[in-house]
Design an enzyme around this catalytic site. Structure first.
Site, PDB file in Angstrom:
ATOM      1  N   GLY A 130      48.764  37.018  56.430  1.00 48.43           N
ATOM      2  CA  GLY A 130      49.059  36.087  57.520  1.00 48.43           C
ATOM      3  C   GLY A 130      47.937  36.050  58.550  1.00 48.43           C
ATOM      4  O   GLY A 130      48.069  36.620  59.645  1.00 48.43           O
ATOM      5  N   GLU A 245      36.818  41.956  50.622  1.00 47.87           N
ATOM      6  CA  GLU A 245      37.304  40.768  49.921  1.00 47.87           C
ATOM      7  C   GLU A 245      36.188  39.766  49.642  1.00 47.87           C
ATOM      8  O   GLU A 245      36.222  39.051  48.655  1.00 47.87           O
ATOM      9  CB  GLU A 245      38.405  40.069  50.721  1.00 47.87           C
ATOM     10  CG  GLU A 245      39.201  39.123  49.829  1.00 47.87           C
ATOM     11  CD  GLU A 245      40.166  38.210  50.564  1.00 47.87           C
ATOM     12  OE1 GLU A 245      39.830  37.751  51.665  1.00 47.87           O
ATOM     13  OE2 GLU A 245      41.228  37.945  50.010  1.00 47.87           O
TER      14      GLU A 245
END
Ligand SMILES: Cc1cc2nc3c(=O)[nH]c(=O)nc-3n(C[C@H](O)[C@H](O)[C@H](O)COP(=O)(O)OP(=O)(O)OC[C@H]3O[C@@H](n4cnc5c(N)ncnc54)[C@H](O)[C@@H]3O)c2cc1C
Lengths: 383, 308
Positions: A130, A245
């Site tokens: 989120g 990431e």
């Protein structure tokens, strides 16, 4: 310097490939057609990842105390390549193993580690991320979702957007603001998705059914113990997580295998002797290999313990270029296959490719990092 | 998999850097002639053995790739790539500088006027012939390399001997071109980067404009990938890697050169700034060994053979 795989690395790859051969069910290509972000693949991950975990192949790179085998950075990457080559049967769980788990290991309390790491290591956890909000995309620091202190709790209000997997996730790795100070006001909360006040709306999109969502937080009460890391220190934690990431997804392998499938189809159609088609296939292939080498360079740096650098942005741009080169090749020479649906990876590959320059930080943001950190160009107008 | 540069290579490259820096410091100022050959530096490189690295046990092809990339990244022009791969690995007995003619032997090619050996590469055989300056005729200095053609191609062919397998020669030349081109593009990129950091317009460095930054960053990503593709091709010895590296770089060169010249404005069109010493070398290498068109078709044919 050595561009070949060592014996143990090849053996590890063979172990992963054998596992996929024996454990992917006959109808896997039907499931994979829906794409790694789909509800079908998320459901499948809950059956598949526990088996991976049992075989020691879900979190082999985690330390032993958290269920791993202490596998090397390279082995972790080989695992990712083979998973992507098969269409990513781990679905959303790649996030847990790549960065959410390691972030909790590094910054979490004992209680948080105990609560979340065993489930992730067993392949039973589905998380969503989120971060993005309607008015905070590339400029994430401007996020507005608020978390107001109320005794031992925080009350969260606001909304998130583009949240992958939110429809099925059990937890959200949530960024919310506890004060108005830009970076210093942001905190991370680990929030169960069944907490009262959270609602999720899927967003119909071009990137696969059920992939992206809006998530609304309406007076959601979260205990203070759900905060990850110190209050106001979220930015350095996110930088660490996103550093992992940024180059974490070996999507060039998905592109490469999709290109293999496209060429096989062109051969079947008797079109492989077309010199222009071969030239364009060579172009797309070299784009995939260019991306592979730049990514390997970053993995190599990471394997030596070097901190994340602008090299990952160089690599990410090459990965985006490769995604598009393969996607454009398919669209130009085998458009009918997109409607006939006769190459299983084609549609999910296209869905990843159109998002690849946007998701996890727009291509232009990567180029900015390369310009300023790698080429050392001035980043602010000088009067 | 291991991308760390071995210590021997690091030491070799820092010694090479010293030599190149001295040569640049003492080089004649840019003199208005478009093509150029640094004869003293070329001899110094030969004498100090840098161009033999590929064939030496303690160094090998990776070191040779880095040597060629380092030399090519400078605004000096010497014959390093042919010598470092073709001569070091297939023709160690032949004198250098080495020029190469492929296909039609009556064409102008780089370094021929200063070469002492010329390789005549056909589809099926590779021949070599010793030459001297008098065997050649200098041609117009369009590219930054010294260009010449053979005065009597038939006589040269008659004197030549078959030396090596044509496939091996072609592969080594592809690696040589890939290493040279990646070095040239990297040198040009950093020269332009320096320029845009300092050149100011509209009250700011032009390198602070995002349009400029992003295009240079795209160039940087492509050049970095090309650098590693070339190194992999040098080390692996595979034809697939060699055609891929050369093809990828040749395919990308025109776009990169457009941007690099563009961001230098009119200054990049002068012979006072050395950009042309990179860009007008790269423009010639575009077509080496059939160019991107052949290389990319070849890599596709090797990767996905007809019968498989
Ligand atoms: C498939 C998909 C899945 C996603 N999943 C998640 C998720 O699970 N969780 C989550 O939090 N987010 C997720 N995202 C959101 C993603 O992180 C954002 O889309 C991304 O950060 C870009 O934000 P934006 O879409 O608001 O674009 P904006 O920030 O509005 O930017 C639009 C475009 O403007 C340009 N631009 C923006 N800033 C600059 C600049 N400084 N310089 C130059 N150009 C600029 C870029 O071209 C950019 O693409 C997902 C997105 C996609 C597409």
């Amino acid at each position: 310097m050595d561009f070949s795989w060592s014996g143990p690395q090849s053996a590890f790859r063979a172990r992963v490939v054998d596992f996929l051969k024996s454990e992917l069910p006959d109808d896997w290509s039907e499931i994979a057609r829906h794409g790694p972000g789909s509800r079908q693949q998320t459901d499948f991950s809950l059956r598949f990842c526990p088996k991976l975990a049992e075989a020691g192949l879900l979190v082999p790179h985690w330390p032993k105390e958290f269920g791993g085998e202490g596998a090397t950075v390279w082995e972790h990457f080989i695992l990712g390549e083979e998973m992507w080559a098969a269409g990513e049967p781990r679905g959303p769980q790649y996030m847990n193993v790549n960065w959410i788990g390691p972030t909790i290991m590094r910054f979490g309390t004992d209680e948080q580690k105990e609560l979340h790491l065993p489930r992730a290591a067993k392949g039973q956890a589905i998380w969503c991320q989120g971060f993005s909000e309607p008015s905070a995309g590339s400029d994430l620091v401007s996020l507005r979702t608020s978390a107001e202190r109320d005794g031992d709790n925080f009350v969260v209000n606001g909304s998130k957007i583009w949240t992958s997997y939110a429809g099925l996730a059990d937890h959200c790795f949530l960024l919310a603001r506890t004060s108005g100070k830009r970076k210093d006001g942001i905190c991370i909360f680990i929030v169960p998705m069944d907490t009262p006040g959270i609602s999720v709306r899927p967003i119909p999109s071009l990137v696969g059914e059920g992939d992206i969502h809006e998530v609304f937080f309406n007076d959601v009460t979260v205990p203070a113990s759900a905060m990850l890391g110190e209050e106001g220190k979220a930015w350095s934690i996110i930088t660490y997580s996103l550093g992992n990431e940024r180059v974490g997804i070996p999507r060039y392998e998905f592109s490469r295998r999709t290109l293999d499938a496209l060429v096989a189809r062109l051969k079947e159609e008797g079109r492989w002797n077309d010199e222009y088609i071969r030239y364009r296939a060579g172009q797309a292939l070299s784009a995939c290999e260019a991306a592979r080498l730049l990514v390997y360079r970053v993995v190599d740096e990471r394997s030596r313990g070097a901190p994340p650098s602008a090299e990952s942005s160089l690599a990410r741009f090459a990965v985006i270029t490769a995604d598009h080169a393969v996607s454009n090749f398919g669209l130009e020479f085998l458009p009918a296959s997109y409607s006939n649906d006769d190459i299983p990876s084609l549609k999910p590959h296209h869905e990843r490719a159109i998002a690849s320059g946007i998701a996890s930080g727009a291509a232009e943001i990567q180029l900015g990092i390369v310009a300023q950190s790698y080429l050392e160009l001035p980043w602010e107008p000088r009067a | 998999m291991n991308f760390a540069v071995p210590e021997e290579c690091t030491a070799l490259i820092s010694a090479l850097e010293k030599l190149l820096m001295q040569a640049e410091a003492t080089a004649a100022p840019v003199d208005g002639s478009r093509s150029f050959f640094s004869r003293d530096l070329d001899s110094a490189l030969e004498d100090s053995g840098f161009l033999d690295a590929a064939g030496l046990e303690e160094f090998g092809p990776m070191a040779a790739a880095m040597v060629v990339q380092e030399i090519s990244s400078r605004p000096v022009i010497v014959e390093a790539a042919h010598s470092s791969f073709l001569r070091a690995l297939a023709l160690p007995e032949w004198p250098r500088p080495v020029a190469v003619l492929t296909g039609k032997f009556d064409q102008a090619t780089r370094f021929l006027g200063v070469a002492r050996s010329v390789v005549l590469l056909g589809e099926n055989e590779a021949r070599v012939c010793r030459i001297e300056g008098k065997d050649t005729i200098a041609t117009a200095p369009f590219f930054a390399y010294p260009m010449a053609r053979l005065a009597d191609p038939a006589a040269c062919l008659a004197r030549s001997e078959v030396v090596a397998d044509a496939a091996l020669v072609r592969r080594l030349l592809l690696v040589a071109t890939a290493c040279e081109l990646s070095g040239i593009l990297k040198g040009a990129l950093f020269s332009v980067t320096d320029y845009v950091k300092n050149r100011r317009q509209f009250g700011r460095a032009i390198g602070s404009f995002q349009a400029v930054q992003h295009r240079l960053a795209m160039c940087a990503s492509t050049i970095a990938a090309g650098e590693w593709l070339a190194r992999r091709a040098a080390v692996s010895g595979s034809l697939e890697d060699a055609v891929m590296a050369a093809g990828y770089l040749q395919e990308s060169t025109s776009r990169i050169l457009y941007d690099l010249h563009q961001f230098m404005g009119a200054m990049g069109l002068t012979l006072e700034h050395p950009l042309y010493r990179w860009s007008y070398r790269a423009k010639l290498l575009l077509s080496d060994l059939g160019g991107a068109s052949r290389q990319l078709r070849d890599v596709a044919a090797i990767t996905w053979p007809e019968t498989a």
